[in-house]
Scaffold this motif. Sequence first.
Motif, short mmCIF file in Angstrom:
data_model
loop_
_atom_site.label_atom_id
_atom_site.label_comp_id
_atom_site.label_asym_id
_atom_site.label_seq_id
_atom_site.Cartn_x
_atom_site.Cartn_y
_atom_site.Cartn_z
N GLU A 267 0.85 -1.17 0.00
CA GLU A 267 0.00 0.00 0.00
C GLU A 267 0.90 1.24 0.00
O GLU A 267 2.04 1.19 0.42
CB GLU A 267 -0.91 -0.02 1.23
N PHE A 268 0.31 2.37 -0.42
CA PHE A 268 1.14 3.54 -0.67
C PHE A 268 0.50 4.80 -0.10
O PHE A 268 -0.71 4.90 0.00
CB PHE A 268 1.36 3.69 -2.18
N SER A 269 1.31 5.76 0.28
CA SER A 269 0.80 6.99 0.88
C SER A 269 0.12 7.86 -0.16
O SER A 269 0.30 7.69 -1.35
CB SER A 269 1.94 7.77 1.55
N ALA A 270 -0.64 8.82 0.32
CA ALA A 270 -1.39 9.69 -0.59
C ALA A 270 -0.48 10.72 -1.27
O ALA A 270 -0.82 11.24 -2.33
CB ALA A 270 -2.50 10.40 0.17
N ASN A 271 0.67 11.05 -0.67
CA ASN A 271 1.56 12.07 -1.23
C ASN A 271 2.98 11.54 -1.38
O ASN A 271 3.89 11.94 -0.65
CB ASN A 271 1.56 13.32 -0.35
N PRO A 272 3.17 10.59 -2.29
CA PRO A 272 4.50 10.00 -2.41
C PRO A 272 5.48 10.90 -3.16
O PRO A 272 5.09 11.86 -3.82
CB PRO A 272 4.21 8.74 -3.24
N ILE A 273 6.77 10.57 -3.00
CA ILE A 273 7.81 11.22 -3.79
C ILE A 273 7.61 10.82 -5.25
O ILE A 273 7.19 9.71 -5.56
CB ILE A 273 9.20 10.78 -3.31
N GLU A 274 7.92 11.75 -6.17
CA GLU A 274 7.76 11.46 -7.58
C GLU A 274 9.12 11.46 -8.29
O GLU A 274 9.97 12.31 -8.00
CB GLU A 274 6.84 12.48 -8.25
N ILE A 275 9.30 10.50 -9.17
CA ILE A 275 10.51 10.43 -10.01
C ILE A 275 10.08 10.67 -11.45
O ILE A 275 9.20 9.97 -11.96
CB ILE A 275 11.20 9.06 -9.89
N ARG A 276 10.68 11.66 -12.08
CA ARG A 276 10.38 11.95 -13.48
C ARG A 276 11.45 11.30 -14.37
O ARG A 276 12.65 11.42 -14.09
CB ARG A 276 10.35 13.45 -13.73
N VAL A 277 11.00 10.62 -15.40
CA VAL A 277 11.92 10.01 -16.35
C VAL A 277 11.58 10.49 -17.75
O VAL A 277 10.42 10.82 -18.04
CB VAL A 277 11.87 8.46 -16.31
N PHE A 278 12.60 10.56 -18.60
CA PHE A 278 12.37 10.87 -20.02
C PHE A 278 12.59 9.61 -20.83
O PHE A 278 13.54 8.87 -20.60
CB PHE A 278 13.33 11.96 -20.50
N THR A 279 11.69 9.38 -21.79
CA THR A 279 11.84 8.23 -22.68
C THR A 279 11.40 8.60 -24.08
O THR A 279 10.46 9.38 -24.27
CB THR A 279 11.03 7.03 -22.19
N THR A 280 12.10 8.05 -25.05
CA THR A 280 11.67 8.20 -26.45
C THR A 280 10.69 7.10 -26.85
O THR A 280 10.17 7.10 -27.95
CB THR A 280 12.88 8.16 -27.40
N ARG A 281 10.46 6.15 -25.92
CA ARG A 281 9.58 5.02 -26.21
C ARG A 281 8.47 4.91 -25.16
O ARG A 281 8.40 3.92 -24.41
CB ARG A 281 10.39 3.72 -26.25
N PRO A 282 7.56 5.89 -25.10
CA PRO A 282 6.45 5.76 -24.15
C PRO A 282 5.57 4.56 -24.47
O PRO A 282 4.85 4.06 -23.58
CB PRO A 282 5.69 7.09 -24.31
N ASP A 283 5.62 4.08 -25.70
CA ASP A 283 4.82 2.91 -26.09
C ASP A 283 5.21 1.65 -25.32
O ASP A 283 4.44 0.69 -25.24
CB ASP A 283 4.96 2.65 -27.59
N THR A 284 6.43 1.64 -24.73
CA THR A 284 6.90 0.45 -24.01
C THR A 284 6.67 0.53 -22.51
O THR A 284 7.22 -0.27 -21.75
CB THR A 284 8.40 0.22 -24.28
N LEU A 285 5.86 1.48 -22.06
CA LEU A 285 5.67 1.71 -20.62
C LEU A 285 5.21 0.45 -19.88
O LEU A 285 5.63 0.20 -18.76
CB LEU A 285 4.67 2.85 -20.42
N PHE A 286 4.38 -0.37 -20.53
CA PHE A 286 3.88 -1.59 -19.86
C PHE A 286 5.02 -2.59 -19.63
O PHE A 286 4.87 -3.52 -18.83
CB PHE A 286 2.78 -2.23 -20.69
N GLY A 287 6.15 -2.40 -20.31
CA GLY A 287 7.29 -3.30 -20.14
C GLY A 287 8.35 -2.77 -19.21
O GLY A 287 9.42 -3.39 -19.05
N ALA A 288 8.08 -1.62 -18.54
CA ALA A 288 9.05 -1.05 -17.58
C ALA A 288 8.98 -1.84 -16.29
O ALA A 288 7.99 -1.78 -15.56
CB ALA A 288 8.74 0.42 -17.34
N THR A 289 10.04 -2.61 -16.00
CA THR A 289 10.03 -3.49 -14.83
C THR A 289 10.94 -3.01 -13.71
O THR A 289 10.99 -3.64 -12.66
CB THR A 289 10.43 -4.91 -15.24
N TYR A 290 11.66 -1.93 -13.92
CA TYR A 290 12.44 -1.32 -12.84
C TYR A 290 12.83 0.10 -13.28
O TYR A 290 12.79 0.44 -14.46
CB TYR A 290 13.67 -2.14 -12.46
N LEU A 291 13.20 0.93 -12.33
CA LEU A 291 13.73 2.27 -12.58
C LEU A 291 15.21 2.27 -12.24
O LEU A 291 15.68 1.51 -11.38
CB LEU A 291 13.03 3.32 -11.74
N VAL A 292 15.96 3.16 -12.89
CA VAL A 292 17.38 3.33 -12.57
C VAL A 292 17.65 4.82 -12.39
O VAL A 292 17.30 5.64 -13.25
CB VAL A 292 18.30 2.76 -13.66
#
Length: 837
Positions: A267-292
């Motif tokens: 479960e997650f808090s109502a005001n979590p920290i946000e991480i912004r990422v840039f990608t040239t392939r937003p179409d692959t978002l469902f395949g994002a399995t980790y962040l770096v």
Amino acid sequence: MTDSTDRNAASPVDPAAYDPAVVERKWQDHWEARGTNHTDLGGGASPFYALMMFPYPSAEGLHVGNLFAFTGNDIYGRFQRLQGHTVFEPLGYDAFGIHSENFALKVGVHPADLIPKNIDNFRRQLKRGGLMVDWRHELSTTDPSYYKWTQWIFLQLYKRGLAYKKRAAVNWCPNDKTVLANEQVIAGECERCGAKVEQRFLEQWFFRITDYAGRLLANLDWLDWSESTKLAQRNWIGRSDGAEITFRVQDLEEFTGTATIGIATGEFSANPIEIRVFTTRPDTLFGATYLVLAPEHPLVDGLTTDAQRDAVGEYKAATAKQDIVSRKVNKEKTGVFSGAFAINPATQQPIPIWVADYVLMEYGTGAIMAVPGHDERDFEFATVFDLPIVRVVAGPEIVDSHAPLEVAYTETDGGRLVNSGEFTGMPVADAKRAVSDWLAAHGQGRGVVNYRLHDWCISRQRYWGPPIPIVYCEKCGTVPVPESDLPVELPYVEDFRPGDDGVSPLARVESWYRIACPSCGGTARRETDVSDTFLDSAWYFLRYPSSDVDDEPFDPTLTRKWLPVTSYIGGNEHAVLHLLYSRFITMVLHDAGNIDFEEPYRRFRAHGTIVRDGAKMSKSRGNVVNPDEYVEKWGADTFRTYLMFLGPYEEGGDFRDQSIAGVRRFLDKLWTTVLESSTVGAADPQVMRKLHQTIKKVSEDIPALSYNTAIAAMMEFMNVVRRGNRDAHRDEVLPLVQLAAPFAPHIAEELWERAGGNGSVFDVRWPAYDPALAADELITLAVQVNGKTRGTIQVAPDATQEIAFAAAMAEASIAKFVTGPPKKIIFVPRRLLNVVA
């Protein structure tokens, strides 16, 4: 023209033999005494600004590569003068910076004492090379009257919010003890000294060149520049169209699931920290399995769990020892789990957050969404650390979209989304837009344009450079030096060696940096960093026409008349940074209303590189060419012409000692042939035809910088003139003197004078050619059809059977006898075409 007999008798040059030393000394003295190369900047008609990149006077003298570059520009400038232009060909010295300082350290002489001596020697060599330089406008970036305006430019950027200071990761050379740009790091080593480069965090001044990335990229479409240069700039600017996606970090304290290095639930808090990422392939978002995250990312410490803190700290320390470039190219995948998770906005599943050195803060946001199924680096990383790999794009050949991937699937043509919820089945191109729109509608992303280009770090922790005109006041904070107080002069410091602490040598001179605040009069200190030498060279082209103006950096009237630069020639090693920075500064000055153009150079061409006997020149190989030695032995005209004869100017060539003699023989023949030519009778028609063909050839080759083929054409014509030891007519050879003048100016001036010419050969218009005479020579060929002569055709002597037949069929009087495809064709070159119909 007048008879040349009296001129010959009065000339101090022996008419019997060509002595380059005597001829060149005479004409260099004449040019200086008569002001032959002085440009009428105010009144000259048809201005043509022929600029060459100025040299670093950081060695004892010019090398052959310098003279190769300058001669090529000089030939082009002289040709334009012969076309009727008023040509301005200035020259100066890029004398500040690490090149000059390192040389001073090497020889143990203070740069303030050494560099002026080097400049004197450079000037001597350049003058001896016969360049058409207006030496009245010579400049050096080390002159306070020059760098006063370099500092003024800094202040203009500061006023416009384009100059700022921040703490940043930089490449640090421990040997040269200075910051290095990325392109100055080769395989993890300093390109200048070979030392292993480190990463350091320093307070640095930056220019916001990224604000101009779009314009810098767009203008390349219409600039008349070498394509290789424009490609290099496009790649460096590196536009990427994509999406910025927000990943919300799971609240660590409220997390109720079991954390694993794979997937977790909770479960997650109502005001979590946000991480912004840039990608040239937003179409692959469902395949994002980790962040770096990059190790330098400001969120790393806050996200790291207590259990992972030591591991993350050790990893960050190890990464800090690497240079930025090595991190980009290192194939070994390393990283550490932070212990934290974020939510994939498409799948609503938590994914682990890792820290790894293959992600850099300088590109995008310093964080990436990793899609190992469709990115090679991510696949390698996931394989090493046993992270999930999910296919979300499949080509038409894929049957089972759930089958394990053995390699990353990176194809997009014909690909469609799979395992992607409502977007499954959508083509990749359509899905990029659709997913971006979906993210924007849900407040978790937006379409953006990103650039590889990052802001220009101009701080240097060295001595030999213009002090940055900033003061730090205890009361007022950061205060720009008033323009009326410029220049902030560089003091003479005995111990100018850089330190290991990353602090400028000027910081050791308290008597210089302790001053009163120009704003409040309180205690203050000067900025002790100096500015990057690329700033010195980013605007020097603006200063040349106004080098004798004291109260402004560039005179508005002269600038409007002469700028932007008509033609710029320089080395490909500066294809990216120097040219990019120069374009940026020009755009800023344009936006500030200081100039009325935003691109500095109308035309740019990159010259090639000279090697010797097939190998790159270096002192260790013992194959360096000293121009003085060759000019002394062969003469400047021979050396100039030989350098241009080595190969295409934009490619360079292989310097071989034995080959220079052929060029000298050509000039010897030119000397003898002109002086022995006669005005009796008429010129030979066939020789004159060849002359007009040669004029046409050279007239086309010089603007194309095809100097080697222009010289070859002149040599070929000389052979025609002298064939059979015939006596040349003056009309056959005098135009050849004009053609040779841009390449060999001294001998051309002497021969022009001896032939009765008035004034300088460069004040006479370029010879014109008759198009009819310049056309290829044609022969008459008899055409038979079934053995009977049906007419004749005009073709070139080397015409092939196909060309001859086509010409015959173009003649209606012949073609009417050929009613079908020919059964046979008999072709005798230069004599006969017989068609058997």
